[in-house]
Design a protein around this motif. Structure first.
Motif, short mmCIF file in Angstrom:
data_model
loop_
_atom_site.label_atom_id
_atom_site.label_comp_id
_atom_site.label_asym_id
_atom_site.label_seq_id
_atom_site.Cartn_x
_atom_site.Cartn_y
_atom_site.Cartn_z
N UNK A 1 96.18 87.56 36.80
CA UNK A 1 95.43 88.16 35.88
C UNK A 1 95.46 89.58 36.03
N UNK A 2 96.35 90.07 36.99
CA UNK A 2 96.49 91.59 37.28
C UNK A 2 97.23 92.37 36.08
N UNK A 3 98.03 91.63 35.19
CA UNK A 3 98.57 92.24 33.75
C UNK A 3 97.47 92.54 32.74
N UNK B 1 91.80 95.49 30.21
CA UNK B 1 90.38 95.33 30.46
C UNK B 1 90.00 96.21 31.27
N UNK B 2 88.64 96.70 31.40
CA UNK B 2 88.20 97.55 32.31
C UNK B 2 87.65 96.59 33.70
N UNK B 3 88.34 97.18 34.67
CA UNK B 3 87.88 96.13 35.80
C UNK B 3 86.31 96.36 36.45
N UNK B 4 85.48 96.07 35.43
CA UNK B 4 83.96 96.06 35.61
C UNK B 4 83.55 94.97 34.94
N UNK B 5 82.90 93.95 35.46
CA UNK B 5 82.40 92.85 34.50
C UNK B 5 80.99 92.39 34.90
N UNK C 1 93.54 96.62 41.32
CA UNK C 1 93.56 95.40 42.09
C UNK C 1 92.16 94.79 42.31
N UNK C 2 91.16 95.89 42.07
CA UNK C 2 89.93 94.99 42.39
C UNK C 2 88.75 95.33 41.05
N UNK C 3 87.71 94.45 40.99
CA UNK C 3 87.04 94.52 40.01
C UNK C 3 85.51 94.63 40.56
N UNK C 4 84.66 95.25 39.92
CA UNK C 4 83.23 95.42 40.16
C UNK C 4 82.44 94.48 39.26
N UNK D 1 82.59 93.42 44.81
CA UNK D 1 83.59 93.83 44.46
C UNK D 1 84.69 92.96 45.24
N UNK D 2 85.69 92.39 44.42
CA UNK D 2 86.64 91.39 44.99
C UNK D 2 88.10 92.06 44.33
N UNK D 3 88.84 91.27 44.84
CA UNK D 3 90.42 91.37 44.50
C UNK D 3 90.73 90.55 43.27
#
Length: 146
Positions: free
Chosen positions: A83-85, A4-8, A92-95, A76-78
């Motif tokens: 769910x890191x996998x 997954x892209x770490x942006x939601x 480690x962070x998502x925007x 931005x959160x950890x």
């Protein structure tokens, strides 16, 4: 599995009575949330918001004339360790881009990724939501009952 892209997009939904829609996660039944999902390749956050509403609750907002409100807010959160996998190694962070949407709660919902849903008061939503950024979005962007 593709990462997954770490942006939601986070989409807080509320109805004509100013009740908030809460969704119970399948993979963690203690976790209640608003509509949320990762941006796909080449997708803008607003496009993700519309797509995720359609995918998660079966409502095509555009077809019903509902307009997703872009609050021009990012968090931005950890990412939770469980769910890191799902993300590229070392992420480690998502925007998160924040949106809201008022819909008619008389429309039937078709859940695809959640166990159940409930329409609750703003205060109850704030008490039950797990995510601090989701709580903040409800607090800021769901109008109070007139």
């Amino acid at each position: 599995m593709a990462y997954k892209k770490p942006e939601s997009a986070l989409v807080v939904l509320y109805d004509q009575h100013y009740r908030v829609l809460l969704l119970q996660r399948q993979d963690d039944p203690t976790f209640w949330q608003s509509v949320t999902g990762a941006l796909e390749e080449g997708e803008l956050p607003l496009e993700t918001a519309y797509r995720e509403v359609c995918e998660e609750i079966g409502i095509d907002a555009k077809a019903h004339g509902f307009v997703v409100n872009d609050h021009d807010k990012q968090n931005q959160y950890e990412i939770r360790s469980r769910w890191l996998h799902r993300y590229p190694p070392g992420t480690v962070h998502n925007t998160e881009h924040v949106f809201s949407l008022q819909i008619n709660s008389d429309l039937p919902l078709a859940l695809t990724e959640h166990l159940q849903y409930e329409w609750v008061s703003k205060d109850e939503a704030l008490a039950r939501l797990w995510s601090p950024s989701n709580k903040e979005a409800v607090s800021l962007f769901v109008p109070s009952v007139p």
